[in-house]
Design an enzyme around this catalytic site. Structure first.
Site, PDB file in Angstrom:
ATOM      1  CB  SER A 192     -19.081  -9.317  -9.968  1.00 13.24           C
ATOM      2  OG  SER A 192     -18.167  -8.715  -9.401  1.00 13.24           O
ATOM      3  CG  ASP A 352     -14.984  -5.073 -15.192  1.00 13.60           C
ATOM      4  OD1 ASP A 352     -14.426  -4.940 -14.226  1.00 13.60           O
ATOM      5  OD2 ASP A 352     -15.866  -6.214 -15.337  1.00 13.60           O
ATOM      6  CG  HIS A 382     -17.395  -4.583 -12.454  1.00 13.91           C
ATOM      7  ND1 HIS A 382     -16.919  -5.795 -12.850  1.00 13.91           N
ATOM      8  CD2 HIS A 382     -17.953  -4.733 -10.984  1.00 13.91           C
ATOM      9  CE1 HIS A 382     -17.153  -6.671 -12.006  1.00 13.91           C
ATOM     10  NE2 HIS A 382     -17.964  -6.108 -10.942  1.00 13.91           N
TER      11      HIS A 382
END
Ligand code: NAG
Ligand code: NAG
Length: 412
Positions: A192, A352, A382
């Site tokens: 991320s 995501d 995600h």
């Protein structure tokens, strides 16, 4: 009396079901577990909004609870020696194998950058601690888990610069020798926002004059890669998906640069580009860089260009220069800056908002001649890789971890 209790019971159940239930796609495994997990995140986010609106605490201060709940003190165990050190002033948790290597005395190393939207997260969280130990034992490698400073207390470029300082410090012959690390076998990796930092550092390091030791590989797990277009098809398709709804991602982006809420509002409307940043929109043109299957149901239109976002009297200091900076948005560089990058592993998830950031980077790196392994999870969401700890452990997290570590084994 009994009837009243029954009515109350039914009312509570239906409220809970109504609150917890979300239309999560059927293809996602363990849907109910994900709904329950996400209802915790949603509740916290509502609470954070409430606290901020009554002026009690900032949104991110409340959200930081997530980091605290999973917080641990990393300690040595039977196989892994753990030390907390400072590299050029930045805190790093260092994980080293206890056993002497079997076939070589020089080890591989992974510099790991945790996720959390530059605002949350820590190396000292159980999922990151577990992952680091797994990499150490399976690869006989050294892992540095970098405790970079966080926004909004430390806006961009502080988190990036902390990471860069650690990498520069580590990639010196003398330092590597102390940890018995092979200078040819070092990777940078992160999930991320950590994937964002890993990609940015890989790009900037190759421009560093006199940098002799280079990175061998970069492994980017559902990375954030650009702030110019926050309405890519994946942002649209997944705007209400669990764990990272669009509002939260936009919030992370805006808080990375400024605490001024004007940027958040402009980014929500995807109307934050200035004439200068709009010149870089060609690098995130999803109609050109996404395979057709991902964009055919969406009609490309370039984000609106606003004149003088900062002119609302709130003293916003040129945020467009910041979000168009490749150290924040690594997708915004020409091919000439991509072609000598280390080989890449890119993990993307269907459900995501950041899916398209990862796919576009994979497309562009490949076109520039970089060796790319792109693994796309059709049922992924995600943050999935971090859900390895009971009671929020997901099967997909295990598969992702195994595939990621397999790639590192074979490519580092
Ligand atoms: C985006 O790509 C499409 C198709 O390749 C092209 O027609 C369009 O002009 C591009 N737009 C921008 C803003 O780069
Ligand atoms: C895209 O454009 C086509 C043709 O103009 C239209 O039929 C379709 O509804 C549009 N799709 C979206 C998602 O706006």
């Amino acid at each position: 009396m009994r009837l009243r209790n029954i009515i109350l019971f039914v009312a509570i159940c239906s409220f809970t079901a109504y609150y917890v239930y979300e239309p999560i796609p059927e293809t996602i495994e363990e849907r109910w577990k994900l709904m329950l997990t996400n209802s915790f995140f949603r509740t916290l986010s509502h609470l954070a909004d409430l606290c901020e609106s009554v002026g009690l605490k900032d949104y991110m201060d409340v959200m930081y609870v997530i980091t605290v709940i999973e917080g641990i003190v990393p300690v040595s165990d039977e196989f892994v020696k753990v030390t907390e050190e400072k590299f050029d002033g930045v805190e790093v948790v260092v994980y080293q194998p206890k056993q002497k290597g079997v076939d070589t005395d020089m080890r591989r190393a992974v510099i790991y950058l945790h996720g959390g939207g530059w605002c949350l997260g820590s190396s000292r969280m159980s999922p990151y601690d577990l992952l680091a130990r797994k990499i150490v034992t399976e690869l006989d490698a050294v892992v540095l888990s970098v405790e970079y400073r966080l926004a909004p207390s430390h806006h961009f470029p502080v988190p990036y610069e902390d990471v860069y300082r650690v990498v520069k410090h580590f990639l010196q012959k003398g330092v590597l020798a102390q940890y018995s690390v092979d200078p040819e076998r070092i990777a940078v990796s992160g999930d991320s926002a950590g994937g964002n930092l890993a990609a940015a550092v890989s790009q900037q390091l190759q421009k560093e004059p006199g940098q002799q030791i280079k990175l061998r590989a970069q492994a980017l797990l559902y990375p954030v890669l650009q702030a110019l277009d926050l309405k890519t098809p994946s942002y649209q398709q997944n705007q209400d998906m669990p764990i990272l709804p669009r509002t939260l991602m936009v919030r992370f982006w805006s808080e990375y640069f400024t605490s001024n809420k004007a940027l958040f509002r402009a980014m929500m409307a995807n109307a934050h580009n200035s004439p200068e940043s709009s010149r870089l929109l060609k690098f995130v043109n999803w109609s050109a860089f996404l395979p057709e299957v991902y964009h055919k149901e969406y009609n490309y239109s370039a984000p609106a260009v606003a004149q003088g976002l900062g002119d609302d009297g709130n003293g916003m200091d040129g945020p467009s220069e910041l979000f168009a900076d490749p150290r924040a948005s690594p997708l915004l560089v020409p091919d000439a800056d991509l072609n000598s990058l280390p080989k890449a592993y890119i993990l993307t998830c269907e459900y995501d908002v950041l899916r398209d950031d990862g796919i576009m980077y994979a497309t562009r790196l490949q076109a520039a001649g970089v060796e790319v392994t792109h693994q796309h999870y059709d049922s992924g969401f995600h943050g999935a890789l971090m859900f390895t700890v009971w009671p929020t452990d997901f099967l997909i997290a295990r598969r992702m971890t195994d595939n990621y570590i397999k790639w590192l084994k074979e490519n580092l």
